[in-house]
Design a protein around this motif. Structure first.
Motif, short mmCIF file in Angstrom:
data_model
loop_
_atom_site.label_atom_id
_atom_site.label_comp_id
_atom_site.label_asym_id
_atom_site.label_seq_id
_atom_site.Cartn_x
_atom_site.Cartn_y
_atom_site.Cartn_z
N PHE A 1 3.09 13.39 3.24
CA PHE A 1 1.66 13.09 3.14
C PHE A 1 1.37 11.66 3.60
O PHE A 1 0.44 11.43 4.37
CB PHE A 1 1.18 13.28 1.70
N LYS A 2 2.16 10.72 3.14
CA LYS A 2 1.95 9.33 3.56
C LYS A 2 2.10 9.17 5.06
O LYS A 2 1.35 8.43 5.71
CB LYS A 2 2.92 8.40 2.82
N GLY A 3 3.07 9.89 5.62
CA GLY A 3 3.27 9.84 7.07
C GLY A 3 2.11 10.41 7.84
O GLY A 3 1.72 9.89 8.89
N ALA A 4 1.50 11.50 7.32
CA ALA A 4 0.33 12.10 7.97
C ALA A 4 -0.87 11.17 7.90
O ALA A 4 -1.59 10.97 8.89
CB ALA A 4 0.00 13.44 7.32
N ILE A 5 -1.09 10.59 6.74
CA ILE A 5 -2.23 9.68 6.55
C ILE A 5 -2.10 8.47 7.47
O ILE A 5 -3.07 8.04 8.10
CB ILE A 5 -2.34 9.26 5.07
N ASN A 6 -0.90 7.91 7.56
CA ASN A 6 -0.72 6.72 8.40
C ASN A 6 -0.82 7.03 9.89
O ASN A 6 -1.30 6.21 10.67
CB ASN A 6 0.59 6.02 8.05
N ARG A 7 -0.40 8.23 10.29
CA ARG A 7 -0.58 8.61 11.70
C ARG A 7 -2.06 8.83 12.00
O ARG A 7 -2.56 8.42 13.05
CB ARG A 7 0.23 9.86 12.03
N GLN A 8 -2.79 9.47 11.09
CA GLN A 8 -4.23 9.64 11.27
C GLN A 8 -4.93 8.28 11.36
O GLN A 8 -5.83 8.08 12.18
CB GLN A 8 -4.81 10.46 10.13
N ALA A 9 -4.50 7.34 10.51
CA ALA A 9 -5.10 6.00 10.54
C ALA A 9 -4.84 5.32 11.88
O ALA A 9 -5.73 4.67 12.45
CB ALA A 9 -4.53 5.16 9.39
N MET A 10 -3.63 5.46 12.39
CA MET A 10 -3.30 4.90 13.70
C MET A 10 -4.21 5.49 14.77
O MET A 10 -4.77 4.77 15.61
CB MET A 10 -1.85 5.18 14.04
N THR B 1 -1.00 11.62 -7.05
CA THR B 1 0.24 10.85 -7.25
C THR B 1 0.04 9.47 -7.88
O THR B 1 0.99 8.92 -8.46
CB THR B 1 0.95 10.64 -5.90
N GLY B 2 -1.15 8.90 -7.74
CA GLY B 2 -1.37 7.53 -8.19
C GLY B 2 -0.66 6.50 -7.33
O GLY B 2 -0.58 5.32 -7.68
N ASP B 3 -0.16 6.92 -6.19
CA ASP B 3 0.64 6.07 -5.31
C ASP B 3 -0.27 5.20 -4.44
O ASP B 3 -0.94 5.69 -3.52
CB ASP B 3 1.53 6.96 -4.43
N THR B 4 -0.30 3.89 -4.70
CA THR B 4 -1.15 2.99 -3.92
C THR B 4 -0.48 2.52 -2.63
O THR B 4 -1.13 1.88 -1.80
CB THR B 4 -1.53 1.75 -4.76
N ALA B 5 0.81 2.85 -2.46
CA ALA B 5 1.52 2.42 -1.26
C ALA B 5 0.94 3.04 0.01
O ALA B 5 1.17 2.53 1.11
CB ALA B 5 3.01 2.77 -1.38
N VAL B 6 0.20 4.13 -0.14
CA VAL B 6 -0.40 4.77 1.02
C VAL B 6 -1.50 3.92 1.64
O VAL B 6 -1.85 4.07 2.81
CB VAL B 6 -0.94 6.17 0.64
N PHE B 7 -2.06 2.99 0.86
CA PHE B 7 -3.18 2.18 1.33
C PHE B 7 -2.68 0.95 2.09
O PHE B 7 -2.69 -0.18 1.61
CB PHE B 7 -4.08 1.78 0.16
N THR B 8 -2.24 1.20 3.29
CA THR B 8 -1.68 0.16 4.15
C THR B 8 -2.78 -0.63 4.85
O THR B 8 -3.97 -0.30 4.75
CB THR B 8 -0.78 0.80 5.22
N LYS B 9 -2.37 -1.63 5.60
CA LYS B 9 -3.31 -2.41 6.41
C LYS B 9 -3.99 -1.51 7.44
O LYS B 9 -5.19 -1.64 7.70
CB LYS B 9 -2.57 -3.55 7.10
N PHE C 1 -12.08 3.01 -2.78
CA PHE C 1 -10.89 2.33 -2.25
C PHE C 1 -11.18 0.86 -1.97
O PHE C 1 -10.33 -0.01 -2.23
CB PHE C 1 -10.42 3.00 -0.95
N ALA C 2 -12.37 0.59 -1.44
CA ALA C 2 -12.74 -0.80 -1.13
C ALA C 2 -12.75 -1.66 -2.38
O ALA C 2 -12.28 -2.81 -2.37
CB ALA C 2 -14.11 -0.83 -0.46
N GLU C 3 -13.26 -1.08 -3.47
CA GLU C 3 -13.38 -1.85 -4.72
C GLU C 3 -12.04 -1.94 -5.47
O GLU C 3 -11.61 -3.03 -5.85
CB GLU C 3 -14.42 -1.17 -5.62
N LYS C 4 -11.36 -0.80 -5.64
CA LYS C 4 -10.17 -0.75 -6.49
C LYS C 4 -8.88 -1.19 -5.79
O LYS C 4 -8.01 -1.80 -6.41
CB LYS C 4 -9.96 0.67 -7.04
N ILE C 5 -8.78 -0.89 -4.52
CA ILE C 5 -7.52 -1.11 -3.81
C ILE C 5 -7.56 -2.39 -2.97
O ILE C 5 -6.66 -3.23 -3.05
CB ILE C 5 -7.18 0.09 -2.89
N TYR C 6 -8.62 -2.54 -2.18
CA TYR C 6 -8.64 -3.61 -1.19
C TYR C 6 -9.47 -4.84 -1.61
O TYR C 6 -9.42 -5.86 -0.93
CB TYR C 6 -9.16 -3.09 0.14
#
Length: 424
Positions: free
Chosen positions: A83-92, A147-155, A242-247
């Motif tokens: 899932f993280k890999g899919a999200i980061n490829r979509q972001a790219m 998952t609660g995984d915040t690592a997915v929220f990359t630059k 995401f803007a408020e809680k993560i970034y």
């Protein structure tokens, strides 16, 4: 196959065998079909997902195909990484071009490179579809909630969110600000290209966001696609979160929240019509000048999928009236035959019903008898393959489009699993 997926399939198949044993094999082959046949983890750790019979990654399909597995991601590290890999490829991809709907695995120049629009080597197709900006955000939200995984929220994801909001703001003012145009020379159907030098039909300012094409990849008749704007309103709320809680990004938070309000105002002010039989319902498209397209299409986002999108609850009165219209002969793309009745699409032959349309009808139903009937229709229209297809002739289900359509297969697995759980 992933441990969590295998366990889920076995548990569901066991329950299914006590109710509808003849559907066990179909479930076991359909539910994991996306993972088994369309997912590729690349060397950079990102995930490339084809739609099935087309070797490109659609932002919409790749999100929708894996969404049925997201609740299991917390139980399986390999699945979470996918899932993280899919999200980061979509972001790219979205940081490369937010107007493209489908991308290549590499910068190889494959796809519709002769289209008159701003193509590039990464882009397979550049049909701007508002839902393509929405699905990756929804996938982030689903994954984060599961998952609660915040690592997915990359630059890169942060950059994607800014790019999405900025593009939506431009297309809120399509006539005066948009740089986008699209024309295709070698067309099979008029819906493959945009009129007026590729700029589309005129629209008035409404607060909504313009879209060139529908989730079917067909051109919009009128530029404000109501279901896509509903989806945009929902995901803009996710972006604000995401803007408020993560970034801790106040600018993105404020822009997303204001745009969400504008879009919702536009939908509720310009997107509702008085139907002579069904009362006040949502239109499928409008131009803001008083012209409306009253129909629905099986592709999601659709009017039928409003609760699935999260825009309105199942018991919302406006939705119930709109649903009654969609599932009636007043919708020009609702069809009935000997083996099925449901929503089709102008994207496929006239009179055909879509498996995704039936499945979404089931996922948004509150009527146990209706769900049972849909399970029956799905079961008897696989043409003996046990798989779902894109569309089929409801009088002759052995005549169908797309042998391999992973989105329909995994979504069928999700619906069947939920239906079994309710039955048990």
């Amino acid at each position: 196959m992933n441990f969590a997926i295998t366990n889920f399939i076995n548990e569901t198949a066991d329950k299914l065998s006590k109710i509808r044993p003849e559907l066990v094999e179909s479930f076991k082959q359909c539910f994991p079909n996306t993972l088994d046949t369309t997912v590729e983890v690349l060397e950079d750790g990102t995930t490339f997902i084809i739609t099935g019979d087309i070797p490109a990654m659609w932002l919409r399909d790749s999100s929708a195909q894996i969404r049925p597995y997201v609740k299991l991601a917390a139980k399986d590290a390999e699945l979470a990484a996918m899932f993280k890999g899919a999200i980061n490829r979509q972001a790219m991809y979205l940081t490369i071009d937010p107007y493209a709907n489908a991308f290549n695995k590499e910068a190889n120049g494959h796809g519709h490179q002769t289209d008159r629009t701003k193509m590039g080597p990464w882009i397979w197709e550049r049909k701007y579809e508002l839902d393509s900006l929405c699905y990756p955000v929804q996938l982030c939200k689903d994954y984060y909630d599961a998952t609660g995984d915040t690592a997915v929220f990359t630059k890169t994801v942060h950059e994607m969110l800014h790019k999405i909001v900025d593009t939506m703001l431009v297309e809120q003012n399509h006539e005066s600000q948009s740089p986008y145009s699209f024309e295709r020379e070698d067309i099979l159907l008029p819906s493959d290209t945009l009129p007026f030098q590729g700029k589309g039909t005129k629209v008035n300012y409404t607060g909504m966001i313009w879209s060139a094409f529908r989730p079917s990849d067909d051109a919009c008749k009128y530029g404000y696609l109501i279901p896509a704007n509903m989806f945009a309103a929902v995901v803009l709320g996710h972006i604000a979160e995401f803007a408020e809680k993560i970034y801790n990004d106040e600018l993105l938070f404020q822009k997303a929240l204001q745009l969400k309000k504008d879009v919702e105002f536009g939908i509720e002010t310009y997107g509702i019509v008085d139907h002579p039989r069904h009362g006040r319902i949502y239109a499928y498209e409008t131009d803001g000048f008083g012209n409306y397209n009253l129909m629905d299409d099986a592709n999601v986002p659709s009017l039928l999928s409003i609760p699935y999108l999260g825009y309105r609850p199942l018991d919302d009165e406006m939705y119930k009236r709109t649903r009654a219209f969609v599932l009636s002969s007043d919708n020009p793309h609702y069809h009935e035959g000997r083996f099925a009745r449901g929503v089709g699409s102008p994207h496929t032959p006239l009179g055909y019903v879509w498996h995704i349309g039936l499945i979404v009808q089931g996922l948004t139903s509150t009527d146990a008898a209706e769900k049972d009937a849909i399970v029956d229709m799905l079961a008897q229209t696989t043409a003996g393959t046990g798989y779902m297809h894109e569309s089929f002739d409801p009088d002759q289900p052995e005549i169908f489009t797309r042998v391999w359509f992973a989105w329909a297969n995994s979504l069928f697995g999700q619906f069947l699993a939920e239906w079994v759980e309710e039955k048990v």
